[in-house]
Design a protein around this motif. Structure first.
Motif, mmCIF file in Angstrom:
data_model
loop_
_atom_site.group_PDB
_atom_site.id
_atom_site.type_symbol
_atom_site.label_atom_id
_atom_site.label_comp_id
_atom_site.label_asym_id
_atom_site.label_seq_id
_atom_site.Cartn_x
_atom_site.Cartn_y
_atom_site.Cartn_z
ATOM 1 N N ALA A 1 41.351 -14.501 6.106
ATOM 2 C CA ALA A 1 40.693 -13.223 6.411
ATOM 3 C C ALA A 1 40.310 -12.471 5.146
ATOM 4 O O ALA A 1 39.377 -11.655 5.162
ATOM 5 C CB ALA A 1 41.606 -12.362 7.278
ATOM 6 N N MET A 2 41.001 -12.737 4.036
ATOM 7 C CA MET A 2 40.691 -12.082 2.771
ATOM 8 C C MET A 2 39.754 -12.903 1.894
ATOM 9 O O MET A 2 39.089 -12.350 1.010
ATOM 10 C CB MET A 2 41.981 -11.802 1.991
ATOM 11 N N THR A 3 39.689 -14.196 2.105
ATOM 12 C CA THR A 3 38.950 -15.065 1.181
ATOM 13 C C THR A 3 37.779 -15.799 1.833
ATOM 14 O O THR A 3 37.084 -16.554 1.162
ATOM 15 C CB THR A 3 39.896 -16.112 0.563
ATOM 16 N N GLY A 4 37.553 -15.569 3.128
ATOM 17 C CA GLY A 4 36.444 -16.214 3.804
ATOM 18 C C GLY A 4 35.116 -15.589 3.431
ATOM 19 O O GLY A 4 35.048 -14.537 2.782
ATOM 20 N N PRO A 5 34.007 -16.234 3.805
ATOM 21 C CA PRO A 5 32.671 -15.744 3.442
ATOM 22 C C PRO A 5 32.429 -14.309 3.885
ATOM 23 O O PRO A 5 32.956 -13.845 4.905
ATOM 24 C CB PRO A 5 31.737 -16.716 4.159
ATOM 25 N N LEU A 6 31.589 -13.600 3.119
ATOM 26 C CA LEU A 6 31.240 -12.210 3.398
ATOM 27 C C LEU A 6 29.887 -12.058 4.067
ATOM 28 O O LEU A 6 29.464 -10.929 4.335
ATOM 29 C CB LEU A 6 31.238 -11.404 2.092
ATOM 30 N N GLY A 7 29.193 -13.158 4.322
ATOM 31 C CA GLY A 7 27.872 -13.050 4.929
ATOM 32 C C GLY A 7 26.918 -12.309 4.015
ATOM 33 O O GLY A 7 26.801 -12.617 2.817
ATOM 34 N N PRO A 8 26.219 -11.289 4.530
ATOM 35 C CA PRO A 8 25.228 -10.578 3.709
ATOM 36 C C PRO A 8 25.841 -9.814 2.538
ATOM 37 O O PRO A 8 25.122 -9.405 1.624
ATOM 38 C CB PRO A 8 24.570 -9.613 4.697
ATOM 39 N N ASP A 9 27.150 -9.625 2.528
ATOM 40 C CA ASP A 9 27.800 -8.900 1.437
ATOM 41 C C ASP A 9 28.288 -9.812 0.313
ATOM 42 O O ASP A 9 28.917 -9.344 -0.640
ATOM 43 C CB ASP A 9 28.995 -8.101 1.985
ATOM 44 N N GLU A 10 28.007 -11.110 0.383
ATOM 45 C CA GLU A 10 28.421 -12.024 -0.687
ATOM 46 C C GLU A 10 27.880 -11.556 -2.039
ATOM 47 O O GLU A 10 26.776 -10.993 -2.134
ATOM 48 C CB GLU A 10 27.901 -13.439 -0.415
ATOM 49 N N LEU A 11 28.657 -11.792 -3.083
ATOM 50 C CA LEU A 11 28.224 -11.459 -4.430
ATOM 51 C C LEU A 11 26.999 -12.278 -4.809
ATOM 52 O O LEU A 11 26.996 -13.501 -4.685
ATOM 53 C CB LEU A 11 29.358 -11.735 -5.418
ATOM 54 N N GLN A 12 25.968 -11.590 -5.271
ATOM 55 C CA GLN A 12 24.763 -12.242 -5.759
ATOM 56 C C GLN A 12 24.546 -11.870 -7.215
ATOM 57 O O GLN A 12 24.987 -10.813 -7.676
ATOM 58 C CB GLN A 12 23.531 -11.813 -4.935
ATOM 59 N N PHE A 13 23.877 -12.747 -7.945
ATOM 60 C CA PHE A 13 23.583 -12.497 -9.340
ATOM 61 C C PHE A 13 22.088 -12.229 -9.487
ATOM 62 O O PHE A 13 21.274 -12.770 -8.735
ATOM 63 C CB PHE A 13 24.020 -13.683 -10.207
ATOM 64 N N ASP A 14 21.726 -11.400 -10.464
ATOM 65 C CA ASP A 14 20.326 -10.983 -10.574
ATOM 66 C C ASP A 14 19.443 -12.037 -11.235
ATOM 67 O O ASP A 14 18.254 -11.834 -11.387
ATOM 68 C CB ASP A 14 20.207 -9.655 -11.330
ATOM 69 N N ASP A 15 20.011 -13.163 -11.606
ATOM 70 C CA ASP A 15 19.228 -14.267 -12.163
ATOM 71 C C ASP A 15 19.754 -15.578 -11.587
ATOM 72 O O ASP A 15 20.183 -16.468 -12.319
ATOM 73 C CB ASP A 15 19.298 -14.270 -13.692
ATOM 74 N N GLU A 16 19.744 -15.688 -10.273
ATOM 75 C CA GLU A 16 20.299 -16.865 -9.612
ATOM 76 C C GLU A 16 19.711 -18.152 -10.189
ATOM 77 O O GLU A 16 18.511 -18.296 -10.345
ATOM 78 C CB GLU A 16 20.022 -16.796 -8.107
ATOM 79 N N ARG A 17 20.593 -19.087 -10.513
ATOM 80 C CA ARG A 17 20.147 -20.308 -11.182
ATOM 81 C C ARG A 17 19.365 -21.232 -10.259
ATOM 82 O O ARG A 17 18.569 -22.029 -10.716
ATOM 83 C CB ARG A 17 21.374 -21.049 -11.736
ATOM 84 N N ASP A 18 19.612 -21.086 -8.940
ATOM 85 C CA ASP A 18 18.883 -21.969 -8.032
ATOM 86 C C ASP A 18 17.565 -21.360 -7.545
ATOM 87 O O ASP A 18 16.889 -21.945 -6.704
ATOM 88 C CB ASP A 18 19.765 -22.316 -6.829
ATOM 89 N N GLY A 19 17.246 -20.179 -8.068
ATOM 90 C CA GLY A 19 15.975 -19.560 -7.739
ATOM 91 C C GLY A 19 15.955 -18.806 -6.448
ATOM 92 O O GLY A 19 14.935 -18.235 -6.077
ATOM 93 N N SER A 20 17.112 -18.730 -5.755
ATOM 94 C CA SER A 20 17.132 -18.010 -4.474
ATOM 95 C C SER A 20 17.207 -16.513 -4.677
ATOM 96 O O SER A 20 17.518 -16.041 -5.743
ATOM 97 C CB SER A 20 18.344 -18.476 -3.669
#
Length: 353
Positions: free
Chosen positions: A334-353
């Protein structure tokens, strides 16, 4: 720019000095953002050959993050400030870890928590006689973060599980052995080395100044730690121990420390260190850590941990789980599962997403 941090170019070096010695150079949100902006600029600046990161005063490089505002907003039911702090701090940690030029850090005194995220992701991490490095987050209801789970996963054997759950402090020898530092240089020689680095931009000056690493207590303890910290879960670690009368000293020391810490945080730390070991990637580790910290005020023990340690200072936290030996796996998920739309994102995603 805040006076809490000094950012400038000095000869061939980009210089970052944490400048809150009375607060043990604890990181504020504005300090994190200033570091992040400098990293963006200097990565493209041909005049900057390397980075030099240090802290003012002799007591600490950086003893952690400034968490008073997180407590104030969190107890008022506003979790957005803490989540923004962690999100943007972790982006800075990733940028520092991936910085394309040498990064030389000078880690005197206390380097803990958020200080590890600034001082221990560079290429040339220097410790001296006073260095004390730790990831003590479980003591306040967090898990080791700022990329700490990846450092712990890379430590020899099961040293990472041990350090992550106990928060034990490392001296210079231990820090080099565990992979949190690279070089031992007497602190009396640091100013001369900094001057040479700025004048020449020659990072090999660090190699020339280095001395043999001091003996590491953890090196002698590793066989015992490996034997007893290899369980899949925190509960497995407990169940794998012999009868108390047969505990070797490293285990007695570990249990004394673990009995103080938040059970849910320790159980989650074991899980996240294991995940970081499977996928050796800083951004993946930071995303996993953010899943926990994003939830830590609303669902975890963080606010209670801060109350007991910093606000009331009674050192008697009332953790949600009474016994660290029996934390349900579902509570860890419950503490470590996916956050869905709240997942941490980076401003220069390496995969281009």
């Amino acid at each position: 720019m805040t006076e809490d941090i000094l950012i400038r170019k000095d000869g061939r070096a980009g210089r970052i000095t944490l400048n809150r010695p009375k607060a043990l150079n604890a990181l504020t949100y504005d300090m994190c953002m200033s570091i992040d902006a400098a990293l963006k600029d200097w990565a493209r600046d041909d005049d900057v050959a390397l980075l030099v990161i240090d802290g003012a005063g002799d007591k600490a490089f950086c003893a952690g993050g400034d968490i008073a505002e997180m407590y104030a907003t969190g107890t008022a039911g506003d979790y957005s400030y803490g989540r923004r702090f962690w999100r943007d701090e972790y982006r800075m940690n990733a940028r520092l870890f991936e910085f394309p030029k040498p990064v030389v850090s000078f880690l005197q005194g206390f380097t803990m928590g958020g200080g590890v995220g600034v001082g221990c992701h560079g290429s040339h991490r220097i410790v001296g006689e006073t260095s004390k490095i730790a990831m003590p987050e479980c003591g306040i209801g967090l898990l080791p973060d700022v990329g700490g789970t990846l450092l712990l996963a890379r430590a020899p054997g099961r040293i990472g599980e041990y350090l992550g759950t106990t928060g034990d402090r490392m001296d210079a020898g231990d820090a080099i052995f565990a992979g949190f530092a690279d070089y031992f240089i007497p602190e009396a020689e640091w100013d001369t080395l900094k001057t040479a680095l700025c004048q020449t931009g020659d990072w090999e000056a660090v190699d020339r100044a280095a001395r043999p690493a001091p003996a590491a207590r953890l090196a002698g303890w590793q066989p015992v730690i490996d034997d007893y910290f290899g369980g899949e879960t925190l509960g497995d670690i407990w169940r794998g121990l012999p009868a108390e009368d047969d505990w070797p000293e490293p285990i007695r020391h570990a249990i004394r420390l673990m009995d103080r810490n938040a059970p849910l945080a320790m159980a989650s730390a074991v899980e996240c260190v294991h995940r970081a070991r499977i996928r050796d990637d800083m951004r993946t580790a930071l995303r996993q850590e953010y899943r926990f910290t994003h939830r830590s005020m609303e669902q975890g023990d963080f606010l209670e941990g801060i109350r007991a340690a910093i606000i009331d200072k009674d050192r008697t936290p009332k953790w949600a789980h009474k016994d660290w030996r029996a934390v349900p796996g579902g509570d860890v998920h419950a503490m470590t599962g996916p956050l869905g739309p709240d997942e941490l994102q980076f401003d220069d995603e390496r995969d281009g997403s």
